[in-house]
Design a protein around this motif. Structure first.
Motif, PDB file in Angstrom:
ATOM      1  N   LEU A   4       0.846  -1.188   0.000  1.00 28.79           N
ATOM      2  CA  LEU A   4       0.000   0.000   0.000  1.00 28.79           C
ATOM      3  C   LEU A   4       0.887   1.245   0.000  1.00 28.79           C
ATOM      4  CD1 LEU A   4      -3.067   0.785   0.319  1.00 28.79           C
ATOM      5  CD2 LEU A   4      -2.570   1.051   2.756  1.00 28.79           C
ATOM      6  N   PRO A   5       0.581   2.271  -0.848  1.00 26.60           N
ATOM      7  CA  PRO A   5       1.383   3.509  -0.821  1.00 26.60           C
ATOM      8  C   PRO A   5       1.410   4.100   0.590  1.00 26.60           C
ATOM      9  CG  PRO A   5      -0.059   3.474  -2.745  1.00 26.60           C
ATOM     10  CD  PRO A   5      -0.449   2.295  -1.895  1.00 26.60           C
ATOM     11  N   GLU A   6       2.576   4.635   0.966  1.00 24.48           N
ATOM     12  CA  GLU A   6       2.752   5.130   2.331  1.00 24.48           C
ATOM     13  C   GLU A   6       1.774   6.243   2.666  1.00 24.48           C
ATOM     14  OE1 GLU A   6       6.242   7.124   5.148  1.00 24.48           O
ATOM     15  OE2 GLU A   6       6.747   6.213   3.215  1.00 24.48           O
ATOM     16  N   GLU A   7       1.530   7.146   1.699  1.00 21.40           N
ATOM     17  CA  GLU A   7       0.625   8.266   1.974  1.00 21.40           C
ATOM     18  C   GLU A   7      -0.796   7.776   2.228  1.00 21.40           C
ATOM     19  OE1 GLU A   7       2.481   7.886  -0.664  1.00 21.40           O
ATOM     20  OE2 GLU A   7       4.078   9.372  -0.400  1.00 21.40           O
ATOM     21  N   LEU A  41       6.976  12.109  20.151  1.00 18.96           N
ATOM     22  CA  LEU A  41       6.990  13.271  19.266  1.00 18.96           C
ATOM     23  C   LEU A  41       6.968  12.831  17.803  1.00 18.96           C
ATOM     24  CD1 LEU A  41       7.154  16.346  19.075  1.00 18.96           C
ATOM     25  CD2 LEU A  41       9.665  16.132  19.033  1.00 18.96           C
ATOM     26  N   GLU A  42       7.733  11.782  17.466  1.00 15.13           N
ATOM     27  CA  GLU A  42       7.769  11.285  16.086  1.00 15.13           C
ATOM     28  C   GLU A  42       6.449  10.645  15.708  1.00 15.13           C
ATOM     29  OE1 GLU A  42      12.458  10.106  15.511  1.00 15.13           O
ATOM     30  OE2 GLU A  42      11.251   9.011  16.980  1.00 15.13           O
ATOM     31  N   LEU A  43       5.834   9.942  16.663  1.00 20.85           N
ATOM     32  CA  LEU A  43       4.532   9.337  16.394  1.00 20.85           C
ATOM     33  C   LEU A  43       3.490  10.417  16.124  1.00 20.85           C
ATOM     34  CD1 LEU A  43       2.885   6.413  18.299  1.00 20.85           C
ATOM     35  CD2 LEU A  43       1.642   8.553  18.063  1.00 20.85           C
ATOM     36  N   ASN A  48      -0.100  13.123  12.088  1.00 20.23           N
ATOM     37  CA  ASN A  48      -0.562  14.391  11.517  1.00 20.23           C
ATOM     38  C   ASN A  48       0.014  14.656  10.130  1.00 20.23           C
ATOM     39  OD1 ASN A  48      -2.268  15.854  13.654  1.00 20.23           O
ATOM     40  ND2 ASN A  48      -0.508  15.097  14.834  1.00 20.23           N
ATOM     41  N   GLY A  49       0.686  13.676   9.553  1.00 22.25           N
ATOM     42  CA  GLY A  49       1.152  13.787   8.183  1.00 22.25           C
ATOM     43  C   GLY A  49       2.355  14.670   7.996  1.00 22.25           C
TER      44      GLY A  49
END
Length: 464
Positions: A4-7, A41-43, A48-49
């Motif tokens: 599946l595309p990441e976006e 923070l990374e999560l 939130n894209g």
């Protein structure tokens, strides 16, 4: 495998996270518990894209959200980075085996014919199950009243040879194959292709063999907790002594890479005073037979006690002489009069050693010749045993038999005889088939009325 595309995965995960009613901290804790190593923070940035994550972390996040959605029972689940194949096959031999396993789970025995029929549909086959009755004269259909004679039909020939055969009569080409639990013959399968497939196709035969092997195990296992299939195998009433003895007997066939054992007892429905036993291991084959003589109401208790004492001593690791002594003590306490023979075959060297207690000594066949008979011990288990040893050659056959087998008289008083007994053990017949034919011939010789039970255990040594 399609990824599946990441976006797209990030967009769908964010939507599912919004429906999960989790806080960022709660999602991170679930993700961390799954082995995630990214920070809170990374999560937050990923949800939130604003950033990307490695595929393994994206899938752990999706799994954390899905666990929560499963708890809520309803909302669509978050996608993983790649498509996941259906865990259950949709067609073919694997689906047939899975259907058979799942269908038989917690199923009563009488449901097995329907279960195997459903499994056969995954292979485009119509499958019928026939089981051998306890006399091993008739094959009875497990789900109808149909019967097939073992001596005169193609299905019976398949059972006798433990093989396969194809018939081309109406309603169409049919593959018949033996139904086995390990090496014990339980019956046959009638297999009709519904898609025009050739029943002689080796691949189809192999797939049917898998089904037959698994079904054979299921028949034996389910019969231990239900009577549905056992009742189909009975052609008439079985008395309480026979019921007791049959429950004490091992399978009629056993085998390893080095030895094949077959056994038979008659009268099957009125068995009273004969039992047999065997135990096979990497190094040894242990054989035994116990005989209470003329048929009486108390005979079954004596042979069952002897069998139990023998098994207990053998399983404790006792020597052959110690097993003999254990049986003698048991019989002395009960007062029962039982003869017997205990034998042990070294599967590496071929050395056969036995102790007999007032019982006919083993009969040994080499090719088409019978080895000279050794002198039988005149005393029973109450006296010290006398050991006899013989060195076998590869392919030799050993048979333990009851008094009532070779000694069965016809209406004129003529005994069946040891030589005639040996004749059924020559010619290379499979031990279980030789034992079946032998005991049935004894019943015929006696006009259907046995004064003593006829039992035999046949073992062929085939060293690797």
């Amino acid at each position: 495998m399609r990824f599946l595309p990441e976006e797209e995965q990030q967009r769908l995960l964010a939507a599912c996270f919004a429906r999960s009613a989790l806080t960022q901290e709660q999602l991170w804790m679930r993700y961390f518990a799954l082995g995630g190593s990214q920070s809170l923070l990374e999560l937050d940035a990923y949800v939130n894209g604003l950033t990307t994550l490695p595929r393994v972390d994206r899938d752990m996040l999706a799994h954390a959200v899905n666990e929560r959605l499963d708890e809520l029972a309803g909302p669509p689940r978050a996608p993983y980075s790649h498509s996941v194949r259906d865990g259950k096959p949709l067609h073919g031999p694997l689906k047939a085996l899975v259907d058979l396993l799942e269908g038989a789970h917690r199923a009563p025995p009488e449901r097995l014919p329907a279960v195997v029929a459903a499994a056969g549909r995954a292979l485009d086959l119509r499958i019928g199950v026939y089981l051998a009755d306890y006399d091993q004269r008739t094959l009875v259909r497990a789900d109808t009243a149909a019967e097939l004679d073992i001596e005169t039909t193609v299905a019976g020939d398949v059972f006798r040879r433990a093989g396969t055969a194809v018939t081309w009569d109406a309603p169409g080409p049919t593959l018949w194959t033996v139904l086995l639990d390990g090496v014990e013959r339980l019956g046959v399968l009638e297999i009709v292709p519904t898609d025009g497939a050739d029943p002689d196709d080796p691949a189809l035969r192999e797939q049917c063999r898998w089904l037959s092997t698994l079904l054979g195990h299921l028949v034996t296992v389910t019969t231990q907790y239900g009577d549905g299939l056992d009742a189909r195998r009975r052609r008439r009433h079985r008395g309480s002594p026979a019921e007791l003895l049959w429950q004490s007997l091992p399978p009629l066939t056993g085998a390893t890479e080095s030895v094949v054992v077959g056994a038979s007892v008659q009268p099957a429905y009125d068995l009273c005073g004969v039992v047999f036993d065997y135990a096979l291991s990497e190094r040894r084959a242990r054989l035994a037979m116990f005989d209470a003589g003329p048929r009486t109401g108390e005979a079954s208790y004596g042979v069952v006690n002897a069998l139990a004492a023998y098994r207990a001593a053998r399983r404790d690791g006792a020597s052959l002489a110690e097993q003999y002594a254990a049986v003698g003590r048991e019989l002395a306490d009960s007062g029962a009069v039982v003869t017997g023979v205990l034998a042990e075959l070294d599967l590496v060297t071929g050395e056969l050693r036995w102790l007999d207690a007032g019982h006919p000594p083993p009969l040994i066949v080499r090719g088409d010749a019978v080895l000279p008979e050794t002198e039988a011990a005149a005393t029973g288990f109450g006296r010290p045993p006398r050991a006899t040893e013989v060195r076998l050659r590869p392919g030799d056959v050993v048979a333990l038999y009851s008094h009532g087998l070779a000694g069965a008289p016809d209406r004129a008083g003529k005994s069946f005889g040891r030589e005639r007994t040996a004749g059924f053990l020559t010619g290379g017949s499979l031990p279980p088939e030789a034992a079946r034919l032998l005991t049935q011939a004894v019943v015929t010789h006696a006009g259907g009325e046995l004064l003593s039970d006829a039992g035999v255990v046949v073992a062929r040594w085939l060293p690797r």
